[in-house]
Design an enzyme around this catalytic site. Structure first.
Site, PDB file in Angstrom:
ATOM      1  N   CYS A 173       0.792  -1.237   0.000  1.00  0.00           N
ATOM      2  CA  CYS A 173       0.000   0.000   0.000  1.00  0.00           C
ATOM      3  C   CYS A 173       0.818   1.279   0.000  1.00  0.00           C
ATOM      4  CB  CYS A 173      -0.996  -0.016   1.156  1.00  0.00           C
ATOM      5  SG  CYS A 173      -0.243  -0.094   2.788  1.00  0.00           S
ATOM      6  N   HIS A 185      -0.220   6.251   2.740  1.00  0.00           N
ATOM      7  CA  HIS A 185      -0.272   5.358   3.905  1.00  0.00           C
ATOM      8  C   HIS A 185      -0.075   6.161   5.183  1.00  0.00           C
ATOM      9  CE1 HIS A 185       0.135   1.717   6.299  1.00  0.00           C
ATOM     10  NE2 HIS A 185       1.164   2.319   6.888  1.00  0.00           N
TER      11      HIS A 185
END
Length: 475
Positions: free
Chosen positions: A81, A135
């Site tokens: 991610c 993130h």
């Protein structure tokens, strides 16, 4: 002709001209929308109705797909991610030492890069980040007019026992379990709050003169698979089956597999070995429930966009940050270069251009940045490594027909039906390979890389991989 009649006629022609100008302006604005609604969904794999599946209930995503352009072959550039998001938002490829893992920060790895939201902000946009876009919510701070993230423990449990057991726990500690089914309202969980924040922002942005870039980052279906009970109730677990590719062939390098540590950190998951079949199906059930929950939240936001009459002036783009394994190759989570982790859902809706088409053109996530800037008429910076897919929106065949993705030492060239992966050392020398032909082996169970009859193909793909993995790849 008397002066009064001349005056009346002139006034009439002037009003008609003004009306025609307004009409022309409206048409122009419809062709080049200025606003962008940027929807990110964590861990969303393309197991959706408009991709040929028919078992996950996602009516709102189906509707968006029916109004947009669906990319059948969109690929993230790195299947984790933090790194994937940094790569997408800067339009820059991962390298051996850049965009590595979930902790990646764009403002550290490429501090001189101008990110997509930063460029838009510099060009007069109001830029808003809600939920998980980068993130790390502090990443690229100068890019945003405002940032918001819901308060609370990141695992976001709602059942009292789970909240208590997980109190104060870190990422890999505490009494965390992999999923929960709670009898709660949608807004109890983070994603319901993110949708409501997005709706409030749309209402506030409605009458502003400045264009907006509204980014909504939904958390599910990321682990833990927590969703209100009504979404679990949409599915009968007796009808859920393990994937056809629930096997790890001996011909595939062992480096291609992992112990799915992201899932193992949860207390109800065994620390090694295959998952019990009942637990595997329970997890798949939870994933489906979370997708339906997210679909409902996205539907609320898109409904408000329509109600506020912002649709005709807003580009909507929806993407998942990478794929996800639901037992494919006996794996869970991402962190591999099988197609299940690299292929992603991608939909773009451009007023006046899209109306439910699909394309099988190979597209990389670094292509999103230059596409959006071209659509709103802003020149992209020279650091961009992607290629705009606006020609696809215009019905043209793109010149680019390949993508490159990587995770740690593994680098994959996707070209046509071929998926070619090398594990390379720091000097770029390969120490393991795998090659799949999706025309005959869509589940990636037969590694062709070591077969004598494919050595010429492997040699050609190895050269092409090095030519396309980016000029800074080994730096």
């Amino acid at each position: 002709m008397n002066k009064t009649l001349i005056f009346v006629l002139s006034l009439f022609l002037s009003l008609m001209s003004c009306k025609d100008e307004k009409k022309a302006l409206k048409v122009t604005q419809q062709k080049t929308p200025k606003n962008i609604l940027f929807i990110a969904v964590d861990d969303l794999r393309p197991e959706l109705n408009f991709y040929g599946a028919n078992h996950i209930k996602s009516p709102n995503l189906d509707k968006l797909a029916s109004e947009g352009l669906v990319f059948e072959r969109a690929y993230c550039n790195v299947p984790v991610c933090g790194a994937s998001r940094a790569s997408l938002l800067t339009g820059m490829r991962p390298t051996r030492h850049r965009f590595i893992n979930y902790k990646t920060r764009a403002d550290i790895d490429v501090p001189d890069a101008i990110s997509l939201p930063n460029l838009l902000k510099q060009n007069g946009y109001t830029t808003i980040s809600n939920g998980k876009i980068y993130h790390n919510n502090e990443d690229d701070g100068l890019a945003w007019s405002s940032r918001w993230f819901p308060e609370g423990n990141i695992r976001d449990y709602q059942i009292e026992k789970n909240v208590k057991d997980n109190a104060g726990s870190g990422q890999a500690q505490g009494g965390a379990i992999s999923h929960e089914m709670a009898q709660v309202h949608d807004t109890a969980y983070f994603d319901g709050k993110i949708a409501q924040k997005g709706i409030a922002d749309l209402r506030a942005l409605k009458n502003k003169k400045e264009p907006f870039f509204l980014a909504l980052g939904f958390m599910k279906p990321h682990l833990p698979f927590n969703a209100p009970k009504k979404y679990w109730d949409l599915y009968d677990r007796n009808n859920i089956e393990l994937p056809e590719s629930y096997v790890q062939p001996k011909s595939t390098p062992r480096k291609a597999f992992h112990n799915f540590g992201e899932l193992r950190q949860y207390n109800n998951i065994p620390k090694k070995g295959d998952l019990p079949e009942d637990l595997a199906k329970e997890l798949i059930h939870g994933y489906y429930a979370c997708v339906s929950y997210i679909d409902a939240q996205i539907g609320l936001v898109l409904g408000e966009l329509k109600r506020l009459e912002l649709e005709d002036d807003t580009i909507v783009i929806l993407w998942g940050d990478h794929g996800w394994n639901l037992g494919d190759h006996k794996l869970w989570c991402k962190h591999v270069t099988f197609e299940t982790a690299l292929r992603t859902p991608l939909i773009i809706k451009v007023p006046g251009k899209t109306k439910g088409e699909k394309t099988d053109a190979i597209t990389e996530y670094i292509d999103i940045y230059p596409t959006l800037t071209e659509l709103v008429g802003i020149k992209a910076p020279k650091t961009i490594e992607g290629t705009s897919f606006v020609p696809i929106l215009n019905g043209k065949t793109p010149e680019k027909n390949w993508a490159v993705s990587k995770f740690k030492d593994a680098v994959t060239l996707i070209k046509g039906d071929l998926f070619y992966t090398e594990w390379t050392s720091d000097d770029g020398v390969a120490y393991a390979r795998m090659l799949f032909d999706h025309k005959t082996d869509p589940l990636e169970l037969d590694n062709l890389a070591e077969k004598p009859e494919y050595q010429d193909t492997v040699e050609a793909l190895a050269k092409e991989l090095r030519a396309k993995w980016g000029k800074d790849f080994l730096n």
